[in-house]
Design a protein around this motif. Structure first.
Motif, PDB file in Angstrom:
ATOM      1  N   GLY A 294      65.307  73.143  41.305  1.00 42.54           N
ATOM      2  CA  GLY A 294      64.711  72.119  40.433  1.00 42.54           C
ATOM      3  C   GLY A 294      63.203  72.200  40.308  1.00 42.54           C
ATOM      4  N   TRP A 295      62.541  73.213  40.919  1.00 41.48           N
ATOM      5  CA  TRP A 295      61.075  73.315  40.794  1.00 41.48           C
ATOM      6  C   TRP A 295      60.710  73.803  39.395  1.00 41.48           C
ATOM      7  CZ3 TRP A 295      57.872  71.308  44.250  1.00 41.48           C
ATOM      8  CH2 TRP A 295      58.360  71.065  45.541  1.00 41.48           C
ATOM      9  N   ARG A 296      59.681  73.173  38.838  1.00 40.73           N
ATOM     10  CA  ARG A 296      59.187  73.547  37.513  1.00 40.73           C
ATOM     11  C   ARG A 296      57.671  73.363  37.502  1.00 40.73           C
ATOM     12  NH1 ARG A 296      63.770  74.722  37.464  1.00 40.73           N
ATOM     13  NH2 ARG A 296      65.409  74.322  35.909  1.00 40.73           N
ATOM     14  N   LEU A 297      57.028  73.917  36.467  1.00 36.70           N
ATOM     15  CA  LEU A 297      55.588  73.698  36.273  1.00 36.70           C
ATOM     16  C   LEU A 297      55.438  72.531  35.298  1.00 36.70           C
ATOM     17  CD1 LEU A 297      54.380  77.409  35.985  1.00 36.70           C
ATOM     18  CD2 LEU A 297      54.354  75.913  37.989  1.00 36.70           C
ATOM     19  N   ALA A 298      54.783  71.468  35.760  1.00 41.94           N
ATOM     20  CA  ALA A 298      54.738  70.232  34.964  1.00 41.94           C
ATOM     21  C   ALA A 298      53.959  70.400  33.658  1.00 41.94           C
ATOM     22  CB  ALA A 298      54.122  69.110  35.801  1.00 41.94           C
ATOM     23  N   CYS A 299      53.091  71.407  33.583  1.00 42.40           N
ATOM     24  CA  CYS A 299      52.325  71.567  32.341  1.00 42.40           C
ATOM     25  C   CYS A 299      53.163  72.175  31.226  1.00 42.40           C
ATOM     26  CB  CYS A 299      51.063  72.396  32.583  1.00 42.40           C
ATOM     27  SG  CYS A 299      51.395  74.102  33.043  1.00 42.40           S
ATOM     28  N   LEU A 300      54.351  72.661  31.559  1.00 39.55           N
ATOM     29  CA  LEU A 300      55.162  73.340  30.547  1.00 39.55           C
ATOM     30  C   LEU A 300      56.325  72.481  30.043  1.00 39.55           C
ATOM     31  CD1 LEU A 300      55.273  76.902  32.172  1.00 39.55           C
ATOM     32  CD2 LEU A 300      53.736  76.065  30.395  1.00 39.55           C
ATOM     33  N   HIS A 301      56.328  71.191  30.473  1.00 34.60           N
ATOM     34  CA  HIS A 301      57.437  70.318  30.069  1.00 34.60           C
ATOM     35  C   HIS A 301      56.911  68.963  29.618  1.00 34.60           C
ATOM     36  CE1 HIS A 301      60.421  73.151  31.488  1.00 34.60           C
ATOM     37  NE2 HIS A 301      59.601  73.376  32.499  1.00 34.60           N
ATOM     38  N   PRO A 302      57.555  68.357  28.617  1.00 37.08           N
ATOM     39  CA  PRO A 302      57.099  67.043  28.152  1.00 37.08           C
ATOM     40  C   PRO A 302      57.364  65.959  29.193  1.00 37.08           C
ATOM     41  CG  PRO A 302      59.111  67.707  27.010  1.00 37.08           C
ATOM     42  CD  PRO A 302      58.714  68.868  27.873  1.00 37.08           C
ATOM     43  N   ALA A 303      56.540  64.905  29.110  1.00 33.60           N
ATOM     44  CA  ALA A 303      56.642  63.799  30.082  1.00 33.60           C
ATOM     45  C   ALA A 303      57.761  62.850  29.666  1.00 33.60           C
ATOM     46  CB  ALA A 303      55.309  63.082  30.175  1.00 33.60           C
ATOM     47  N   GLU A 304      58.986  63.335  29.756  1.00 28.68           N
ATOM     48  CA  GLU A 304      60.155  62.501  29.439  1.00 28.68           C
ATOM     49  C   GLU A 304      60.585  61.743  30.686  1.00 28.68           C
ATOM     50  OE1 GLU A 304      62.612  65.558  27.793  1.00 28.68           O
ATOM     51  OE2 GLU A 304      61.884  65.106  25.760  1.00 28.68           O
ATOM     52  N   PRO A 305      61.414  60.692  30.540  1.00 28.54           N
ATOM     53  CA  PRO A 305      61.851  59.957  31.728  1.00 28.54           C
ATOM     54  C   PRO A 305      62.486  60.904  32.747  1.00 28.54           C
ATOM     55  CG  PRO A 305      62.499  58.801  29.734  1.00 28.54           C
ATOM     56  CD  PRO A 305      61.951  60.126  29.295  1.00 28.54           C
ATOM     57  N   CYS A 306      62.072  60.801  34.004  1.00 32.44           N
ATOM     58  CA  CYS A 306      62.602  61.704  35.038  1.00 32.44           C
ATOM     59  C   CYS A 306      62.232  61.179  36.420  1.00 32.44           C
ATOM     60  CB  CYS A 306      62.044  63.129  34.861  1.00 32.44           C
ATOM     61  SG  CYS A 306      60.255  63.227  34.973  1.00 32.44           S
ATOM     62  N   GLU A 307      62.786  61.829  37.426  1.00 35.58           N
ATOM     63  CA  GLU A 307      62.436  61.518  38.813  1.00 35.58           C
ATOM     64  C   GLU A 307      62.033  62.838  39.455  1.00 35.58           C
ATOM     65  OE1 GLU A 307      65.515  59.508  40.931  1.00 35.58           O
ATOM     66  OE2 GLU A 307      64.281  59.260  42.739  1.00 35.58           O
ATOM     67  N   ILE A 308      60.811  62.882  39.967  1.00 36.26           N
ATOM     68  CA  ILE A 308      60.298  64.155  40.498  1.00 36.26           C
ATOM     69  C   ILE A 308      59.692  63.959  41.880  1.00 36.26           C
ATOM     70  CG2 ILE A 308      59.838  65.269  38.267  1.00 36.26           C
ATOM     71  CD1 ILE A 308      56.923  64.349  38.512  1.00 36.26           C
ATOM     72  N   GLU A 309      59.534  65.095  42.541  1.00 32.56           N
ATOM     73  CA  GLU A 309      58.935  65.093  43.875  1.00 32.56           C
ATOM     74  C   GLU A 309      57.738  66.045  43.819  1.00 32.56           C
ATOM     75  OE1 GLU A 309      61.969  65.996  46.874  1.00 32.56           O
ATOM     76  OE2 GLU A 309      60.751  67.767  47.291  1.00 32.56           O
ATOM     77  N   LEU A 310      56.633  65.651  44.470  1.00 35.14           N
ATOM     78  CA  LEU A 310      55.417  66.479  44.446  1.00 35.14           C
ATOM     79  C   LEU A 310      55.161  67.069  45.827  1.00 35.14           C
ATOM     80  CD1 LEU A 310      54.772  65.211  41.714  1.00 35.14           C
ATOM     81  CD2 LEU A 310      52.496  64.669  42.549  1.00 35.14           C
ATOM     82  N   PRO A 311      54.797  68.353  45.900  1.00 33.31           N
ATOM     83  CA  PRO A 311      54.381  68.882  47.205  1.00 33.31           C
ATOM     84  C   PRO A 311      52.962  68.392  47.502  1.00 33.31           C
ATOM     85  CG  PRO A 311      54.168  70.571  45.514  1.00 33.31           C
ATOM     86  CD  PRO A 311      54.730  69.352  44.834  1.00 33.31           C
ATOM     87  N   GLU A 312      52.457  68.651  48.706  1.00 33.68           N
ATOM     88  CA  GLU A 312      51.089  68.238  49.037  1.00 33.68           C
ATOM     89  C   GLU A 312      50.121  68.931  48.074  1.00 33.68           C
ATOM     90  OE1 GLU A 312      50.120  68.728  53.103  1.00 33.68           O
ATOM     91  OE2 GLU A 312      48.124  67.860  52.831  1.00 33.68           O
ATOM     92  N   PRO A 313      49.216  68.180  47.426  1.00 33.15           N
ATOM     93  CA  PRO A 313      48.317  68.807  46.451  1.00 33.15           C
ATOM     94  C   PRO A 313      47.319  69.758  47.109  1.00 33.15           C
ATOM     95  CG  PRO A 313      48.127  66.393  46.420  1.00 33.15           C
ATOM     96  CD  PRO A 313      49.005  66.745  47.562  1.00 33.15           C
ATOM     97  N   VAL A 314      46.975  70.816  46.386  1.00 37.82           N
ATOM     98  CA  VAL A 314      45.983  71.781  46.881  1.00 37.82           C
ATOM     99  C   VAL A 314      44.662  71.447  46.192  1.00 37.82           C
ATOM    100  CG1 VAL A 314      45.389  74.239  47.022  1.00 37.82           C
ATOM    101  CG2 VAL A 314      47.797  73.512  47.043  1.00 37.82           C
ATOM    102  N   ARG A 315      43.756  70.795  46.914  1.00 37.25           N
ATOM    103  CA  ARG A 315      42.520  70.336  46.280  1.00 37.25           C
ATOM    104  C   ARG A 315      41.370  71.306  46.523  1.00 37.25           C
ATOM    105  NH1 ARG A 315      44.257  65.175  45.085  1.00 37.25           N
ATOM    106  NH2 ARG A 315      45.464  64.205  46.741  1.00 37.25           N
ATOM    107  N   ALA A 316      40.482  71.408  45.522  1.00 40.78           N
ATOM    108  CA  ALA A 316      39.246  72.189  45.696  1.00 40.78           C
ATOM    109  C   ALA A 316      38.269  71.303  46.465  1.00 40.78           C
ATOM    110  CB  ALA A 316      38.669  72.538  44.330  1.00 40.78           C
ATOM    111  N   SER A 317      37.428  71.920  47.293  1.00 33.17           N
ATOM    112  CA  SER A 317      36.492  71.079  48.055  1.00 33.17           C
ATOM    113  C   SER A 317      35.275  70.742  47.199  1.00 33.17           C
ATOM    114  CB  SER A 317      36.060  71.785  49.332  1.00 33.17           C
ATOM    115  OG  SER A 317      35.496  73.014  48.992  1.00 33.17           O
ATOM    116  N   ARG A 318      34.683  69.583  47.473  1.00 34.09           N
ATOM    117  CA  ARG A 318      33.407  69.224  46.851  1.00 34.09           C
ATOM    118  C   ARG A 318      32.314  69.783  47.738  1.00 34.09           C
ATOM    119  NH1 ARG A 318      34.229  62.823  45.414  1.00 34.09           N
ATOM    120  NH2 ARG A 318      35.223  63.151  43.405  1.00 34.09           N
ATOM    121  N   LYS A 319      31.312  70.437  47.145  1.00 37.55           N
ATOM    122  CA  LYS A 319      30.215  70.956  47.964  1.00 37.55           C
ATOM    123  C   LYS A 319      28.995  70.081  47.742  1.00 37.55           C
ATOM    124  CE  LYS A 319      31.736  75.708  48.012  1.00 37.55           C
ATOM    125  NZ  LYS A 319      32.345  76.241  46.815  1.00 37.55           N
TER     126      LYS A 319
END
Ligand code: FES
Length: 245
Positions: free
Chosen positions: A74-99
């Protein structure tokens, strides 16, 4: 309704908006703030989400980015699908650091110069001509378009320009107030320099003249504008434009 389960056990509900990519809608919840998303190009893989049920058919780009097993689960790239009604799970986000400079000296007053790029926001705080602190981070609008034309396209959606303006003006306000706390002094001058599109989005100007030929500037810069309450008006340097005829 879109139901989002985060890696740390929270559940967030947000409205479906099928005319937008699912990635935009998750980004607007704040869950992907600071994540260096490519915002729709299908390249970074950082918008991975798992559909709990009824995963949409995978797009060709996803087949290259995600393993067969991941697609199957069920993993998908969210930028390639429309925001239709759904239930999703997110992994821990990979954030860029602020310098940013760690030890900021005390000063009674300082000025702040910001280079507002499409990808990053770079800043320097100055006391007179001396740089006393500097830093850089992602442009806080990054999840709503990875380059100027897609960012501009988002601004032309209903409510899009206001959302983009708010994201960047709030960050400039909080940066200025943080520096005031750090220095113990007051920001007395602010300058924000950006390309034409970033400047229009910051000031809430109508960007439609920049979105199509002949790409005319209805605002040329070279004056002071109010960006947010509680911080000085910002000097906007003249914008570059090609003079024709
Ligand atoms: S792959 Fe980069 S935002 Fe989706």
């Amino acid at each position: 309704m879109i139901l989002i389960h985060t890696h740390d056990g929270r559940t967030i509900e947000t409205a479906a908006a099928p005319e937008q990519p699912l990635e935009h809608i998750v980004f607007l919840t704040g869950l992907w703030a600071g994540v260096p998303l490519c915002a729709g190009l299908g390249r970074c893989g950082l918008c991975r989400v798992r559909f709990i049920s009824s995963a949409p058919k995978p797009a060709a780009e996803e087949m290259k980015k995600l393993s067969e097993a991941a697609l199957e689960s069920g993993w998908r790239l969210a930028c390639l699908h429309p925001a239709e009604p759904c239930e999703i799970e997110l992994p821990e986000p990979v954030r860029a650091s602020r310098k940013a400079t760690r030890d900021i000296p005390h000063t009674e007053r300082f000025s702040l110069a910001i280079d507002l790029g499409t990808t990053t926001l770079q800043w320097s705080a100055l006391s007179g001509a001396e740089v006393i602190a500097e830093g850089g981070e992602l442009n806080p609008q990054n999840g709503l378009g990875g380059e100027v034309m897609s960012r501009l396209a988002h601004s032309l959606r209903p409510g899009g320009a206001e959302t983009l303006r708010r994201l960047v003006s709030e960050r400039i306000r909080s940066l200025t107030l943080d520096l005031e706390r750090g220095t113990g002094g007051r920001c007395e001058a602010l300058c924000v320099s950006g390309n034409s599109v970033m400047t229009y989005l910051l000031l809430g100007l109508d960007g439609s003249t920049l979105a199509a030929a002949p790409y005319r500037l209805s605002y040329q810069g070279g004056d002071e504008r109010t960006i947010a309450k509680g911080i000085p008006r910002a000097y906007i340097p003249p914008l570059l434009a090609v003079r024709r005829g």
